[in-house]
Write an enzyme that holds these catalytic residues in place. Structure first.
Site, mmCIF file in Angstrom:
data_model
loop_
_atom_site.group_PDB
_atom_site.id
_atom_site.type_symbol
_atom_site.label_atom_id
_atom_site.label_comp_id
_atom_site.label_asym_id
_atom_site.label_seq_id
_atom_site.Cartn_x
_atom_site.Cartn_y
_atom_site.Cartn_z
ATOM 1 N N CYS A 65 -0.456 3.035 -10.898
ATOM 2 C CA CYS A 65 -1.419 2.127 -10.255
ATOM 3 C C CYS A 65 -2.886 2.452 -10.500
ATOM 4 O O CYS A 65 -3.656 1.552 -10.876
ATOM 5 C CB CYS A 65 -1.169 2.110 -8.755
ATOM 6 S SG CYS A 65 0.439 1.414 -8.346
ATOM 7 N N PHE A 85 0.808 -1.224 0.000
ATOM 8 C CA PHE A 85 0.000 0.000 0.000
ATOM 9 C C PHE A 85 0.842 1.274 0.000
ATOM 10 O O PHE A 85 0.295 2.372 0.129
ATOM 11 C CB PHE A 85 -0.937 0.011 1.215
ATOM 12 C CG PHE A 85 -2.009 -1.046 1.133
ATOM 13 C CD1 PHE A 85 -3.136 -0.853 0.340
ATOM 14 C CD2 PHE A 85 -1.884 -2.240 1.813
ATOM 15 C CE1 PHE A 85 -4.123 -1.830 0.242
ATOM 16 C CE2 PHE A 85 -2.866 -3.229 1.730
ATOM 17 C CZ PHE A 85 -3.985 -3.021 0.947
HETATM 18 P P1 NAD Z 1 8.442 -1.787 -11.687
HETATM 19 O O1 NAD Z 1 8.170 -1.848 -13.143
HETATM 20 O O2 NAD Z 1 9.100 -0.579 -11.107
HETATM 21 O O3 NAD Z 1 9.339 -3.049 -11.253
HETATM 22 C C1 NAD Z 1 9.095 -4.361 -11.635
HETATM 23 C C2 NAD Z 1 10.440 -5.060 -11.866
HETATM 24 O O4 NAD Z 1 10.192 -6.450 -12.089
HETATM 25 C C3 NAD Z 1 11.211 -4.556 -13.083
HETATM 26 O O5 NAD Z 1 12.487 -4.109 -12.687
HETATM 27 C C4 NAD Z 1 11.307 -5.790 -14.006
HETATM 28 O O6 NAD Z 1 12.531 -5.868 -14.700
HETATM 29 C C5 NAD Z 1 11.182 -6.923 -13.010
HETATM 30 N N1 NAD Z 1 10.724 -8.190 -13.593
HETATM 31 C C6 NAD Z 1 9.667 -8.420 -14.416
HETATM 32 N N2 NAD Z 1 9.572 -9.726 -14.697
HETATM 33 C C7 NAD Z 1 10.587 -10.356 -14.056
HETATM 34 C C8 NAD Z 1 11.002 -11.716 -13.953
HETATM 35 N N3 NAD Z 1 10.319 -12.688 -14.561
HETATM 36 N N4 NAD Z 1 12.087 -11.984 -13.210
HETATM 37 C C9 NAD Z 1 12.777 -11.007 -12.573
HETATM 38 N N5 NAD Z 1 12.410 -9.708 -12.620
HETATM 39 C C10 NAD Z 1 11.339 -9.381 -13.357
HETATM 40 O O7 NAD Z 1 7.047 -2.043 -10.963
HETATM 41 P P2 NAD Z 1 6.569 -1.498 -9.531
HETATM 42 O O8 NAD Z 1 6.110 -0.094 -9.642
HETATM 43 O O9 NAD Z 1 7.591 -1.855 -8.521
HETATM 44 O O10 NAD Z 1 5.270 -2.387 -9.290
HETATM 45 C C11 NAD Z 1 5.370 -3.763 -9.007
HETATM 46 C C12 NAD Z 1 4.004 -4.259 -8.587
HETATM 47 O O11 NAD Z 1 3.606 -3.609 -7.362
HETATM 48 C C13 NAD Z 1 2.884 -3.994 -9.575
HETATM 49 O O12 NAD Z 1 1.970 -5.062 -9.537
HETATM 50 C C14 NAD Z 1 2.222 -2.739 -9.029
HETATM 51 O O13 NAD Z 1 0.867 -2.652 -9.389
HETATM 52 C C15 NAD Z 1 2.355 -2.954 -7.537
HETATM 53 N N6 NAD Z 1 2.384 -1.732 -6.738
HETATM 54 C C16 NAD Z 1 3.073 -0.638 -7.164
HETATM 55 C C17 NAD Z 1 3.124 0.503 -6.367
HETATM 56 C C18 NAD Z 1 3.868 1.721 -6.794
HETATM 57 O O14 NAD Z 1 3.726 2.740 -6.131
HETATM 58 N N7 NAD Z 1 4.660 1.688 -7.848
HETATM 59 C C19 NAD Z 1 2.486 0.509 -5.131
HETATM 60 C C20 NAD Z 1 1.808 -0.631 -4.724
HETATM 61 C C21 NAD Z 1 1.765 -1.741 -5.537
HETATM 62 C C1 UDX Z 2 -1.206 4.899 -5.032
HETATM 63 C C2 UDX Z 2 -1.876 4.565 -3.681
HETATM 64 O O1 UDX Z 2 -2.041 5.770 -2.929
HETATM 65 C C3 UDX Z 2 -1.007 3.598 -2.913
HETATM 66 O O2 UDX Z 2 -1.643 3.245 -1.678
HETATM 67 C C4 UDX Z 2 -0.827 2.374 -3.774
HETATM 68 O O3 UDX Z 2 -0.063 1.434 -3.089
HETATM 69 C C5 UDX Z 2 -0.172 2.731 -5.093
HETATM 70 O O4 UDX Z 2 -0.980 3.696 -5.753
HETATM 71 P P1 UDX Z 2 0.796 6.461 -5.806
HETATM 72 O O5 UDX Z 2 0.266 6.216 -7.176
HETATM 73 O O6 UDX Z 2 2.245 6.255 -5.552
HETATM 74 O O7 UDX Z 2 0.030 5.539 -4.747
HETATM 75 O O8 UDX Z 2 0.473 7.972 -5.383
HETATM 76 P P2 UDX Z 2 -0.787 8.714 -4.730
HETATM 77 O O9 UDX Z 2 -0.283 9.542 -3.624
HETATM 78 O O10 UDX Z 2 -1.921 7.829 -4.464
HETATM 79 O O11 UDX Z 2 -1.201 9.717 -5.907
HETATM 80 C C6 UDX Z 2 -1.752 9.254 -7.133
HETATM 81 C C7 UDX Z 2 -2.109 10.432 -8.016
HETATM 82 O O12 UDX Z 2 -3.220 11.133 -7.486
HETATM 83 C C8 UDX Z 2 -0.986 11.454 -8.178
HETATM 84 O O13 UDX Z 2 -0.933 11.887 -9.515
HETATM 85 C C9 UDX Z 2 -1.410 12.555 -7.248
HETATM 86 O O14 UDX Z 2 -0.883 13.806 -7.601
HETATM 87 C C10 UDX Z 2 -2.925 12.511 -7.411
HETATM 88 N N1 UDX Z 2 -3.665 13.075 -6.280
HETATM 89 C C11 UDX Z 2 -3.537 12.516 -5.042
HETATM 90 C C12 UDX Z 2 -4.511 14.147 -6.482
HETATM 91 O O15 UDX Z 2 -4.645 14.648 -7.592
HETATM 92 N N2 UDX Z 2 -5.216 14.627 -5.428
HETATM 93 C C13 UDX Z 2 -5.127 14.102 -4.173
HETATM 94 O O16 UDX Z 2 -5.822 14.589 -3.257
HETATM 95 C C14 UDX Z 2 -4.256 13.012 -3.970
#
Ligand code: NAD
Ligand code: UDX
Length: 452
Positions: free
Chosen positions: A271, A157
């Site tokens: 996301c 999260f």
């Molecule tokens: P990302 O693209 O930054 O990282 C994913 C990594 O996985 C990449 O570096 C890629 O090379 C690697 N990868 C892919 N397939 C692979 C394999 N078979 N073996 C080894 N490595 C492999 O993605 P992220 O932003 O870290 O998101 C990862 C997951 O977490 C997603 O499902 C996303 O929805 C979820 N998530 C993301 C956020 C966020 O804020 N970015 C927050 C909560 C949940």
């Molecule tokens: C979101 C969820 O908040 C997080 O819990 C989840 O794990 C991943 O997705 P993130 O995408 O990193 O996180 O950023 P977040 O702070 O949620 O903002 C998302 C977008 O909404 C940004 O573009 C932000 O600028 C926008 N936003 C956020 C608004 O426009 N208004 C707000 O009040 C809050």
């Protein structure tokens, strides 16, 4: 205890660094296919910009935190494997543009089954559609290596820009598992890992499907609040109400609450849109088209908000920006991150380029190759200039469009900036960030979201 995390991205890197910092007896290895990403994690130029992250990594790296491309070795020795690979919106075949692409999850499951190395707990850390654990279980059980696997769901999260504080002090940790003796034992193992720094009453355990679905639902609810306030911002502009005043007035109602009511040019990030599209796709799949349409509106409202912002720029500039130079302040989807995935800046800049504007772009963390590729442009495109500072980007332009709420834009010297611009100079504040008096006193015509 040994942990392997597959995927060294925005989630895998920070999450595992925090586990390593807090659980000194646990060896944590983060693996990825991408060699240059791993090299960056092993340097002091991390691939992810996140306040406080470098310090956490430096504290544990080389002691009980390792970054490597030796995926099979790390899987083999691990007791717990976190799958933290990307699950983007599918770009081909059935479900194109809506469903989550689970090919990376599937590859990880197949690899775990192939490599073997003993009984293991496999944890879905990635955001996945509800019932994905069934697919992971089936792949693992098809393996003839004789090992037992427990599949858990432990969605992340954290929000980018605040990942370290979110990980250190989360609102909750969610762990879903099978309601069997072996399932409960696996859940307990992961609960005890987090309990090394998080109060047990903040650790929620559920069945697998509730955990998977809770992640998509949390993101859908958060995004829905932004689309709701952005819908009201349009009505504010039509009526003279002020959206920040409305947000403040409704947010003091304890049933509504004050968070996620900041009107903006639209939400971005990797996301929200992906997860809502996926939720809506799932609803259709399960024969619930009305539910799908309900959630689709959140994304539609977000697209409308980005279009509306560009339309306001056009309206203020005699309906044409052709040949005019526009300064873009901020390209990241929010402050304190170098991530530009699904940033509203992409839609705004693309539309302005379609209208034949020239853009001067400045973002303190997003590099120019990321900006070019997210706009689908080639290096050397002379319609875009990348700048090293906010003032350089604004010089000799007709307007500033502020798209990311970086603090340095709030404190800028507007008088000096105005003096370097073409007149009349417009300021379009897509985040309602700046002090309106300071900006108008400097000479700008100011346009804000949800205000007249
Ligand atoms: P990302 O693209 O930054 O990282 C994913 C990594 O996985 C990449 O570096 C890629 O090379 C690697 N990868 C892919 N397939 C692979 C394999 N078979 N073996 C080894 N490595 C492999 O993605 P992220 O932003 O870290 O998101 C990862 C997951 O977490 C997603 O499902 C996303 O929805 C979820 N998530 C993301 C956020 C966020 O804020 N970015 C927050 C909560 C949940
Ligand atoms: C979101 C969820 O908040 C997080 O819990 C989840 O794990 C991943 O997705 P993130 O995408 O990193 O996180 O950023 P977040 O702070 O949620 O903002 C998302 C977008 O909404 C940004 O573009 C932000 O600028 C926008 N936003 C956020 C608004 O426009 N208004 C707000 O009040 C809050």
């Amino acid at each position: 205890m040994k942990i392997c995390c597959i995927g060294a991205g925005y989630v895998g890197g920070p999450t595992m660094a925090m586990i390593a910092k807090k659980c000194k007896d646990t060896k944590v290895t983060v693996v990825d296919l991408n060699q240059s990403r791993i090299d960056e994690w092993n340097s002091n130029e991390l691939p992810v910009y996140e306040p406080g992250l470098l310090e956490v990594v430096q504290e544990a790296r080389g002691k009980n935190l390792f970054f490597s491309t030796e995926i099979d070795d790390s899987i083999k020795e691990a007791d717990i494997i976190f799958i933290s690979v990307n699950t983007p919106t599918k770009q081909y075949g059935s479900g194109k543009g809506r469903a989550a692409d689970l090919k990376f999850i599937e590859l990880c499951a197949r690899n775990i089954a192939k490599v073997g190395g003993g009984d293991k707990i496999v944890v879905e850390k990635s955001t996945v559609p509800v019932r994905t654990a069934q697919m992971v279980k089936e792949i693992l059980s098809e393996s003839d290596n004789g090992h037992n696997y427990q599949v858990l769901s432990n969605p992340e999260f954290l929000a980018e820009g605040t990942a370290i504080t979110d990980l250190e002090n989360p609102d909750r940790v969610l762990i879903g598992g099978d309601i069997t003796t072996a399932g409960k034992k696996a859940v307990d193992t992961v609960v005890n890992l987090y309990a090394q720094w998080i109060d047990k009453d903040k650790i929620i355990t559920t069945n697998l499907w509730s955990s998977e679905l809770s992640k998509l639902t949390a993101n859908a609810f958060l995004a829905q609040r932004i689309s709701s306030i952005n819908a009201i911002s349009a009505l504010c502009e039509a009526t003279g109400a002020d959206v920040d005043e409305v947000a403040n007035a409704i947010g003091t109602d304890s049933r509504i609450g004050s968070k996620f009511l900041k009107s903006s040019v639209g939400f971005g990030g990797s996301c929200f849109q992906k997860d809502i599209l996926n939720l809506s796709y799932l609803c259709k799949h399960f024969g619930l088209p009305e539910v799908a349409t309900y959630w689709d509106q959140v994304v539609e409202m977000n697209n409308y908000q980005k279009d509306r912002f560009v339309q306001r720029i056009m309206d203020a500039m005699f309906n044409t920006v052709s040949g005019k130079s526009i300064c873009i302040w901020g390209f990241a989807f929010k402050k304190d991150t170098n991530d530009a995935r699904e940033s509203p800046a992409i839609a705004v800049c693309s539309r302005l380029l379609e209208e034949q504007a020239k853009l001067k772009i400045y973002d303190p963390q997003v590099d120019y190759t990321t900006i070019l590729s997210s706009l689908g442009l080639e290096k050397g495109d002379n319609r875009i200039t990348f700048c090293e500072s906010a003032i350089e980007a604004a010089s000799e332009t007709h307007a500033i469009a502020l798209l990311t709420e970086w603090e340095e834009f709030r404190g800028a010297d507007y008088g000096l900036i105005y003096s370097k611009m073409e007149k009349p100079a417009h300021f379009f504040d897509g985040r309602n960030l700046v002090d309106s008096k300071k900006v108008t006193d400097a000479g700008f015509t100011l346009s804000r979201i949800g205000k007249v």
